[in-house]
Design an enzyme around this catalytic site. Structure first.
Site, short mmCIF file in Angstrom:
data_model
loop_
_atom_site.label_atom_id
_atom_site.label_comp_id
_atom_site.label_asym_id
_atom_site.label_seq_id
_atom_site.Cartn_x
_atom_site.Cartn_y
_atom_site.Cartn_z
N GLU A 128 6.54 -6.99 -14.84
CA GLU A 128 6.34 -7.48 -16.15
C GLU A 128 7.64 -7.33 -17.01
OE1 GLU A 128 1.60 -6.14 -16.53
OE2 GLU A 128 3.23 -5.62 -18.00
N GLU A 241 5.77 -4.78 3.24
CA GLU A 241 6.68 -5.24 2.39
C GLU A 241 8.06 -5.00 2.75
OE1 GLU A 241 7.79 -5.91 -2.45
OE2 GLU A 241 6.38 -4.37 -1.88
N GLN A 278 45.31 -6.85 12.59
CA GLN A 278 44.74 -5.74 12.76
C GLN A 278 43.72 -5.53 11.56
OE1 GLN A 278 46.61 -1.93 12.13
NE2 GLN A 278 45.63 -1.22 14.25
N LEU A 339 36.94 -15.43 4.68
CA LEU A 339 37.23 -16.91 4.42
C LEU A 339 38.06 -17.60 3.42
CD1 LEU A 339 34.63 -16.85 6.38
CD2 LEU A 339 33.73 -18.84 5.22
N GLY A 340 38.62 -16.70 2.51
CA GLY A 340 39.44 -17.04 1.42
C GLY A 340 38.77 -18.09 0.61
#
Length: 380
Positions: A128, A241, A278, A339-340
């Protein structure tokens, strides 16, 4: 490390993976199925999975399901999540179905459990505006009248209510038994008179809703379980859950890892693949170790739950939920970084994984709540 799965479980994982590759394996397919990401649930695809028997994997055989356990359910959830299947309604459906299985009348079980097997969606409403992590503070009223109850109040963050058959409502029927007493669960038809469902726009598309109850009458037959025992009934479903959310996010974490790994292998800068540097190689190594730890944890907790039916594993289930959801968020963020600029492009999908992962550390009990629960099990 390869999983020690039975032939049947290996076949299940392979079948789900193949289905996802064929039905939603490309961005073009997923955009079409989800209206470009706005609708995270596609009912047509969902019903195809129902026809294959997968949605009833954890539903008892007497109601048309396979009657399998937590291990099998988690495998399906993880693989369908990894495959980016737009079936967001399934998690809440299975959580809700378990409550009816434990506490519902035979008529309620036939309607809900049988519906799940056929591809119907169910929703559950606890939160709520003034009661989120503190569910015991909820104020939505269910006043007893002749022949039933009248519901008044507002609920919020209700996932999938806008296309569900029913909403499992937790409302207050009394304040005489203290904060966690006097709560009752109700089976509410989604089209009930006096119930208005209003979507909440989020960065994940349309998935959650506000529910407004105005003199909504429910007959006595709508009560699920015992009046006033809603809190205890909620606690009985915590294993399920948390494990559902953990399995879904393990799939997201795997996907983020594999997509990142594929990118750093082929993307070249300074004359060689960026994964050979690295700084990135070590990050990938750390991610691989963490992914394996999370998988082993989830598998072990799922097997423990199957071996001890009816027992609540609050510590272990919270650990699984905490680890897998935080891992998914961390991996998606790492993927965005590695990923830049492409991490921000919808073409590559990492930003979509991040949107899915971030909210997982909030819903179903925040990461802070999971840590608090785990700490309490150690007497703290």
């Amino acid at each position: 490390m390869p999983r020690a799965l039975t032939d049947e479980r290996r076949d299940l994982v392979a079948a789900v993976a193949d289905f996802c590759r064929r039905e939603c394996g490309t961005k073009e397919q997923r955009d079409k199925l989800t209206e470009n990401g706005r609708e995270p649930h596609n009912q047509r695809l969902y019903e195809k999975m129902a026809d294959l028997g997968w949605l009833g994997i954890a539903i008892p055989e007497e109601h048309g399901g396979a009657g399998l356990g937590m291990v099998d359910l988690c495998l399906f959830l993880e693989e369908s999540s990894y495959g980016l299947a737009p079936i967001s309604g399934f998690g809440t459906t299975i959580i809700t179905a378990a409550a009816y299985e434990k506490f519902g009348t035979e008529e309620q079980k036939r309607a809900v459990l049988g519906g799940v097997v056929r591809g119907r969606v169910e929703a559950v409403s606890m939160s709520e505006p003034g009661a989120g992590s503190d569910v015991g503070a909820l104020t939505c009223r269910a006043d007893k009248v002749d022949g039933g109850y009248v519901i008044n109040g507002q609920k919020t963050w209700c996932s999938n209510a806008h296309f569900a058959d029913h909403v499992l409502l937790i409302a207050r029927t009394s304040r005489d038994e203290g904060k966690h007493g006097g709560l009752t669960q109700f089976m509410v038809p989604a089209d009930a008179e006096g119930l208005r469902i209003s979507g909440i726009e989020t960065m994940g598309g349309r998935e959650v809703n506000d529910l407004y109850f105005t003199d909504c009458f429910l007959p006595d037959s709508a009560v699920v379980g015992v009046p006033g025992q809603g809190w205890a009934q909620l606690m009985a479903g915590l294993n399920l859950e948390r494990m559902i959310l953990a399995a879904l996010m393990l799939g997201v974490a795997r996907r983020a890892f594999d997509d990142t790994l594929a990118y750093v292998r082929q993307r070249e800068q300074f004359g060689r693949p960026i994964g050979s540097f690295q700084a990135l190689k070590h990050r990938i190594a750390d991610m691989a170790v963490e992914l394996e730890c999370a998988r082993l944890l989830l598998d072990d907790v799922a097997a423990t739950i199957d071996a001890n039916p009816g027992k609540v594993f609050a510590r272990e289930a919270s650990m699984a939920k905490l680890k897998c959801t935080e891992l998914a968020k961390h991996f998606a963020l790492e993927g965005m970084q590695m990923l830049g600029g492409y991490g921000y492009a919808t073409e590559y999908g990492m930003e979509s994984l991040l949107r899915s992962a971030v909210v997982s550390t909030v819903y179903g009990g925040t990461s802070e709540i999971q840590r608090d629960i785990i700490g309490k099990t150690y007497g703290l």
